[in-house]
Design an enzyme around this catalytic site. Structure first.
Site, PDB file in Angstrom:
ATOM      1  N   ASP A  36      -8.711  68.445   5.651  1.00 57.74           N
ATOM      2  CA  ASP A  36      -8.477  67.428   4.620  1.00 57.74           C
ATOM      3  C   ASP A  36      -9.071  67.880   3.293  1.00 57.74           C
ATOM      4  OD1 ASP A  36      -7.452  66.071   6.695  1.00 57.74           O
ATOM      5  OD2 ASP A  36      -8.872  64.389   6.652  1.00 57.74           O
ATOM      6  N   GLU A  38      -9.578  70.956   2.147  1.00 57.88           N
ATOM      7  CA  GLU A  38      -8.763  71.987   1.484  1.00 57.88           C
ATOM      8  C   GLU A  38      -7.509  71.368   0.860  1.00 57.88           C
ATOM      9  OE1 GLU A  38      -9.096  76.012   4.006  1.00 57.88           O
ATOM     10  OE2 GLU A  38      -8.937  74.199   5.218  1.00 57.88           O
ATOM     11  N   SER A  85      24.527  45.746  11.747  1.00 55.58           N
ATOM     12  CA  SER A  85      23.477  45.461  12.717  1.00 55.58           C
ATOM     13  C   SER A  85      23.987  45.903  14.093  1.00 55.58           C
ATOM     14  CB  SER A  85      23.205  43.968  12.662  1.00 55.58           C
ATOM     15  OG  SER A  85      22.359  43.612  13.690  1.00 55.58           O
ATOM     16  N   GLU A 116      17.965  56.460  21.717  1.00 58.48           N
ATOM     17  CA  GLU A 116      16.818  56.465  20.807  1.00 58.48           C
ATOM     18  C   GLU A 116      15.977  55.252  21.119  1.00 58.48           C
ATOM     19  OE1 GLU A 116      18.477  56.416  16.853  1.00 58.48           O
ATOM     20  OE2 GLU A 116      19.812  58.088  17.310  1.00 58.48           O
ATOM     21  N   LYS A 118      14.302  51.834  20.057  1.00 56.78           N
ATOM     22  CA  LYS A 118      14.591  50.849  19.023  1.00 56.78           C
ATOM     23  C   LYS A 118      13.253  50.415  18.439  1.00 56.78           C
ATOM     24  CE  LYS A 118      17.293  46.745  18.018  1.00 56.78           C
ATOM     25  NZ  LYS A 118      16.321  46.067  17.201  1.00 56.78           N
ATOM     26  N   ASP A 120      10.699  48.487  16.324  1.00 56.63           N
ATOM     27  CA  ASP A 120      10.684  47.123  15.804  1.00 56.63           C
ATOM     28  C   ASP A 120      10.051  47.126  14.413  1.00 56.63           C
ATOM     29  OD1 ASP A 120      11.151  44.473  15.712  1.00 56.63           O
ATOM     30  OD2 ASP A 120       9.571  43.892  17.109  1.00 56.63           O
ATOM     31  N   ARG A 139      17.437  46.705   4.177  1.00 52.78           N
ATOM     32  CA  ARG A 139      18.717  46.375   4.781  1.00 52.78           C
ATOM     33  C   ARG A 139      19.295  45.097   4.184  1.00 52.78           C
ATOM     34  NH1 ARG A 139      20.568  43.181   8.696  1.00 52.78           N
ATOM     35  NH2 ARG A 139      22.558  43.804   9.551  1.00 52.78           N
ATOM     36  N   TYR A 225      17.104  57.910  11.352  1.00 56.07           N
ATOM     37  CA  TYR A 225      18.032  58.159  12.452  1.00 56.07           C
ATOM     38  C   TYR A 225      19.473  58.355  11.997  1.00 56.07           C
ATOM     39  CZ  TYR A 225      17.866  53.015  12.092  1.00 56.07           C
ATOM     40  OH  TYR A 225      17.819  51.724  11.632  1.00 56.07           O
ATOM     41  N   LYS A 288      23.893  55.246  21.451  1.00 59.93           N
ATOM     42  CA  LYS A 288      24.958  55.532  20.496  1.00 59.93           C
ATOM     43  C   LYS A 288      25.926  56.555  21.095  1.00 59.93           C
ATOM     44  CE  LYS A 288      21.646  54.838  16.797  1.00 59.93           C
ATOM     45  NZ  LYS A 288      20.830  55.378  15.702  1.00 59.93           N
ATOM     46  N   LYS A 312      17.896  45.857  25.108  1.00 58.85           N
ATOM     47  CA  LYS A 312      16.544  45.368  24.814  1.00 58.85           C
ATOM     48  C   LYS A 312      15.622  45.362  26.030  1.00 58.85           C
ATOM     49  CE  LYS A 312      15.951  43.067  21.169  1.00 58.85           C
ATOM     50  NZ  LYS A 312      16.479  42.219  20.203  1.00 58.85           N
ATOM     51  N   CYS A 406     -18.709  18.736  32.041  1.00 62.63           N
ATOM     52  CA  CYS A 406     -17.876  19.608  32.872  1.00 62.63           C
ATOM     53  C   CYS A 406     -16.728  18.793  33.474  1.00 62.63           C
ATOM     54  CB  CYS A 406     -18.729  20.229  33.969  1.00 62.63           C
ATOM     55  SG  CYS A 406     -17.757  21.096  35.207  1.00 62.63           S
ATOM     56  N   CYS A 409     -17.417  18.677  37.606  1.00 69.75           N
ATOM     57  CA  CYS A 409     -18.530  17.977  38.262  1.00 69.75           C
ATOM     58  C   CYS A 409     -19.191  16.945  37.358  1.00 69.75           C
ATOM     59  CB  CYS A 409     -19.559  18.967  38.770  1.00 69.75           C
ATOM     60  SG  CYS A 409     -20.524  19.731  37.454  1.00 69.75           S
ATOM     61  N   CYS A 424     -20.978  24.979  32.045  1.00 63.98           N
ATOM     62  CA  CYS A 424     -21.451  23.872  32.862  1.00 63.98           C
ATOM     63  C   CYS A 424     -22.857  24.233  33.329  1.00 63.98           C
ATOM     64  CB  CYS A 424     -20.515  23.712  34.065  1.00 63.98           C
ATOM     65  SG  CYS A 424     -21.195  22.662  35.350  1.00 63.98           S
ATOM     66  N   CYS A 429     -21.916  23.645  40.813  1.00 63.82           N
ATOM     67  CA  CYS A 429     -20.638  23.026  40.459  1.00 63.82           C
ATOM     68  C   CYS A 429     -19.539  23.578  41.383  1.00 63.82           C
ATOM     69  CB  CYS A 429     -20.318  23.355  39.001  1.00 63.82           C
ATOM     70  SG  CYS A 429     -18.675  22.849  38.504  1.00 63.82           S
TER      71      CYS A 429
END
Ligand code: IVH
Length: 668
Positions: A36, A38, A85, A116, A118, A120, A139, A225, A288, A312, A406, A409, A424, A429
């Site tokens: 990081d 460098e 969609s 592929e 899906k 979310d 979209r 994709y 697909k 799904k 409680c 009891c 309790c 109990c």
């Protein structure tokens, strides 16, 4: 700095190329080539040169990912090609119907599929002109979206320039990794802000932030994709993915080309069970048709393409109504509020209860009886209420007041200063006894098969059992009188109870249900003390000297053995023949994994995860579920999840199965 403009221009170009290369290696390939530090040095040098000659700054320079100014809003833009969609299906039968529809429209043709995950997240279209990032559009409704270019530019895995001069449009899904999502929610909680219900909502909230500097902090990421070059797709979806990869875009590593429907179903089944191994949320797979020609032949309806479908996974979140809130008493006397729900389907099972944890949780989320709530199940844990849908309130909802006595009891409940859990105060109990018995008999404790809820309830109701040791005095003639208990099952139960007398000390300690003594601690205690007797005399100092035992645990153990009723319990168990024998170990005492923390990912060939965990623990190591900087070794099996990438990022030692077996002295 005496750099001429020509020299600066040349060096700037070099630096940009190097930075782009390393950004791709780091963010896309998960294969960093430099530290990081460098990397930061390269960026700093570029920033200095650009500030010396500001007219050399170009919008696709790596220094220009994060605009300094908040944007004014998100102008609406029309998509050149509508973003359709996907139609959904939820089980194999529906999926096969989709396949049949296609086969009918393409008679006699061989059909390949690309599968592929899906993701979310949020659909996005990103346009490049002359090889440079030009615009990113959400979209939206599929025809028109919002221009969120300034925010999308901050996604570090996304190239700002590509080696293709044509008009290029790529499409994909913006998402927030779980790790970043959790961090954001922790920060929001600390600030008293409302929490995001899931990574998708958090990503949606982030993409609409007005300040790109803030967006850059949130670690959004994107999997691409789809690609159009001058409005044209490649010959197949597989080629689209390969082209995306060649151009430096991040595609999901788990895409697959399937030659048969069976392969598609296997892919679905595989990921349905492993979605929790990923560091991002997936809600199914997308299937697909591979060939673009076939796709065109199949065409689209007004809303969906006919050549693709979302298959799904069972949902992990669902909305339902809280009918009532009840309070349960556990074996430590803890009172846990439980929401009684209108039954709802979640991950393939019907859910009608959900834990509300404690009084504080109900207050914090302002949960009321009659509320509609979003519930969630992750992994196999019991479902929890994520959030209340306050907009659905009618005013009829009733706030819940936590009992001061409680519910079982009637004894007063007590909540120690600074704790969130009420208990309790009555040690005998009946609710506590019930839960203690169930825990004592459970599989990982004394493993008394057949002693489940229904039976324990009957034993208590008939007063056949009034304490744990009473189990060892049960008689066959009493048992056969119980419901659904023939002579055969009564004898089986008695055999099981008899066998439990020989369980080892670690199991007995765990079974006793001493607060904070889980399986691991029980193991440590058993190894060190070798007998219940010795442990019962242990001092705080002695306990604190053991690995993994802190003051809270040590105090709880000492307290347990000081109680008269526990001393009596142990005496009676011993009398009944339960000794808690120390394990006779013939294994060498050498523990090569002491002090090491392991994470397992992917499938091992020779062992299940539980078996691998047992081996590691026997050799002194610990197993945790997620990779952090404290992880010592990541063991990688077949089809590893994102944990492998994380291990590489953190430079953590990686072993394959063979190496693991070698280190454990178990070579096959
Ligand atoms: S293909 C016409 N592939 O799911 C093709 N979509 O429910 C449409 N999504 O709007 C998209 N992962 O935002 C495709 N691998 C994937 C996807 C994916 C997530 C989203 C996408 C789409 C939505 C449909």
């Amino acid at each position: 700095m005496g750099v001429s403009k020509e020299e600066a221009a040349k060096r700037i170009e070099e630096l940009r190329q190097q930075i782009r290369y390393h950004e791709k290696k780091y963010y896309v390939d998960n294969d960093p080539q430099i530290s990081d530090y460098e990397f930061d040095c390269l960026v700093k040098e570029l920033e200095q040169l650009e500030s010396l000659y500001p007219d050399l700054i170009t919008p696709d320079s790596p220094t220009q990912r994060v605009g300094e100014q908040p944007v004014e809003g998100f102008p609406s833009v029309v998509h050149s090609i509508p973003m359709l969609s996907l139609d959904n299906c939820y089980n194999q039968e529906e999926f096969l119907e989709f396949v049949q529809r296609i086969e009918k429209l393409l008679p006699g043709e061989k059909i390949e599929f690309v599968t592929e995950l899906k993701i979310d997240g949020l659909g996005i279209a990103i346009i490049y002109r002359g090889g440079h990032f030009a615009q990113a559009i959400t979209r939206g409704d599929g025809f028109r979206g919002d221009d969120v270019s300034a925010n999308v530019k901050t996604i570090r895995s996304l190239p700002l320039s590509i080696p293709l001069q044509a008009e290029v449009e790529v499409r994909g899904e913006i998402y927030l990794p779980f790790s970043s999502f959790e961090k954001i929610n922790q920060e929001r909680e600390a600030k008293g802000e409302s929490l995001f219900a899931n990574p998708r909502n958090a990503a949606a909230g982030t993409i609409r932030l007005l300040d790109p500097r803030e967006v850059a902090q949130r670690n959004l990421d994107v999997f691409l994709y789809y690609i159009f070059v001058n409005g044209q797709s490649q010959e197949s979806q597989w080629q689209n993915l390969q082209l995306l990869k060649e151009l430096g875009f991040k595609i999901n590593p788990h895409v697959r080309l399937c030659g048969s429907v069976k392969e598609v179903i296997d892919y679905y089944e595989y990921w349905k069970d492993r979605r929790d191994d990923l560091d991002y949320d997936v809600d199914g797979i997308v299937v697909k048709v591979n060939s673009t020609r076939q796709q065109q032949a199949l065409g689209s309806t007004a809303k969906f393409p006919r050549w693709a479908i979302a298959y799904k996974f069972p949902a992990r979140q669902a909305t339902t109504k809280i009918i009532d809130i009840k309070v349960q008493v556990g074996r430590t006397g803890a009172l846990t509020p439980v929401a009684i729900l209108e039954p709802v389907q979640l991950s393939g099972t019907t859910i009608s209860r959900s834990t509300l944890h404690n009084e504080e949780e109900i207050r914090r989320k302002d949960i009321r009886i009659g509320d509609y709530v979003l519930i969630e199940r992750s992994g196999d844990v019991i479902p929890k209420v994520v959030s209340v849908m306050k907009e659905r309130r009618t005013g009829q909802e009733k706030p819940f007041s936590f009992p001061t006595r409680c519910p079982v009891c009637g004894s007063p409940v007590f909540k120690p200063e600074g704790e969130v859990i009420s208990r309790c105060i009555n040690p005998s109990c009946p609710a506590r006894l019930r839960e203690s018995l169930l825990h004592y008999a459970s599989r990982r404790a004394m493993n008394i098969e057949g002693l489940g809820e229904a039976l324990v309830d009957q034993l208590l109701a008939q007063k056949l059992v009034q304490s744990i040791p009473d189990l060892y005095h049960l008689k066959k003639e009493d048992l056969v009188k119980l419901e659904r208990m023939g002579p055969k099952s009564a004898q089986n139960l008695l055999d099981q109870i008899e066998a439990s007398k020989h369980q080892d000390l670690a199991r007995l300690l765990y079974a006793l249900g001493i607060r904070y003594v889980g399986e691991r601690t029980a193991q440590t205690l058993a190894e060190h003390f070798q007998s219940l007797e010795a442990l019962s005399k242990a001092s705080l100092e002695e306990l604190l000297a053991l690995p993994d035992i802190g003051p809270k645990v040590a105090e709880s153990i000492v307290f347990f053995f000081q109680q008269k009723e526990n001393q009596e319990l142990i005496r009676r168990l011993k009398e009944a023949g339960v000794r808690g024998e120390a394990k006779v170990t013939t294994e060498p005492t050498a523990q090569p994994f002491v002090g090491l923390t392991f994470v397992l990912t992917g499938e091992l060939e020779h062992y299940t995860r539980d078996e691998a965990r047992e081996i590691i623990e026997r050799l002194g190591g610990r197993v945790t579920s997620s990779v952090s900087r404290k992880t010592s070794v990541v063991i990688v099996g077949r089809n590893p999840g994102s944990k492998l990438q994380k291990a590489k990022d953190y430079n953590i030692t990686i072993w394959d199965e063979e190496e693991f077996l070698r280190q454990a002295g178990l070579e096959k």
